[in-house]
Design a protein around this motif. Structure first.
Motif: not given
Length: 306
Positions: A25-27, A30-31, A36-38, A41
């Motif tokens: 997952s992107v989330t 990022a974590q 950040t998720q952006s 992305s």
């Protein structure tokens, strides 16, 4: 046809691609990376433009990597290791180390050694993510293909490019529920009892069990589980016996009683195992040194199986 080329790639894009593949997952990526998720992305959009591949597609509520993304991530891992070695060619500072370290270990050695390693990494190398995978019987391919950085096992694979170092040696104890039965005092008591043991998939018995069988010591196994973590639930509240490494009395078997095994048993040595390609790497050497330094505290006074 796109207008990007390989010179538009950077380590950050590769690192984020690997993180998305690993976490799914992107989330999660990022974590894991602390961005950040952006930002993740944005890097994925850049990689899609470069590769001409969607890289990830929707599956239910999540995403899955395309075959191209899986291959690119595998290549990226190798490139990132090379970049890491380049960056740490001089003095190695664990506090600045950013990496995911993969250690292959089954539940016994995992529980004995790796929680302390995780704590050491949090203190000295907070940028490192510890990834633990099952080792079963470590294979040459597991180490040669970089499936793991280090394997911890009593059974090192044989190969001229594989290195090993013994970190401790354990003895076996017989575990039982004292509310249900007493310890087997004699060989006859031991052999008359029903036993539970570990059989790794697909149907690979413990070295201990094969050794005792070869010596003519035949026990009646009524329960087999795929790892030591499965034994306590079957021993508790039953008259079953389990013969297992003594160090488990501090973790998985701590709610059970234990006693000397009334038959001769081999000892269980434990080894760090790694590929020669990592031997001179400063970060890998530091990691091995931490495991070796932590072993005495993890197994205090246990070499005699007391």
């Amino acid at each position: 046809m796109n207008h990007f080329d390989w010179s538009d790639l950077d380590a950050r894009a590769l690192q984020q691609l690997v993180a998305v593949v690993d976490t799914g997952s992107v989330t999660g990526a990022a974590q894991q990376l602390g961005v950040t998720q952006s930002a993740v992305s944005h890097q994925l959009d850049k990689l899609r433009a470069i590769t001409g591949d969607p890289l990830f597609v929707k599956s239910g509520r999540g995403i899955v990597a395309t075959a191209r993304a899986q291959q690119l991530a595998e290549d990226a891992r190798g490139l990132l290791r090379q970049l890491e070695r380049f960056a740490h060619a001089g003095d190695f500072d664990p506090a600045r180390w950013q990496a995911t370290v993969t250690i292959a270990a089954n539940d016994f050695q995992r529980d004995v050694l790796l929680p302390a390693l995780a704590q050491r990494l949090r203190e000295a190398a907070p940028g490192v993510v510890l990834r633990v995978i099952p080792s079963d019987v470590p294979s040459l391919e597991m180490l040669r293909d970089r499936v793991c950085d280090i394997a911890i096992s009593p059974r090192p694979p044989e190969g001229s490019d594989i290195l090993q170092q013994r970190i401790f040696e354990d003895r076996y104890r017989v575990f039982y529920d004292p509310a249900v039965r007493r310890a087997p005092a004699t060989v006859q008591d031991y052999l008359a009892a029903d036993h539970a043991t570990v059989v790794y998939e697909p149907r690979r018995s413990l070295y201990l069990d094969r050794t005792l069988e070869a010596q003519g010591i035949r026990r009646r196994f009524v329960v087999t589980v795929p790892g030591f973590a499965g034994l306590p639930a079957f021993i508790k509240g039953s008259p079953l016996l389990a013969t297992a490494p003594s160090l488990l009395r501090h973790s998985l078997m701590r709610d059970l009683a234990h006693a000397e095994v009334p038959v001769p048993c081999p000892t269980m040595p434990m080894y760090l195992i790694w590929h020669r390609q990592h031997h001179a790497d400063a970060s890998h050497r530091w990691l091995r040194e931490q495991l070796l330094a932590l072993a005495p505290a993890a197994v205090p006074g246990d070499r005699q199986g007391a």
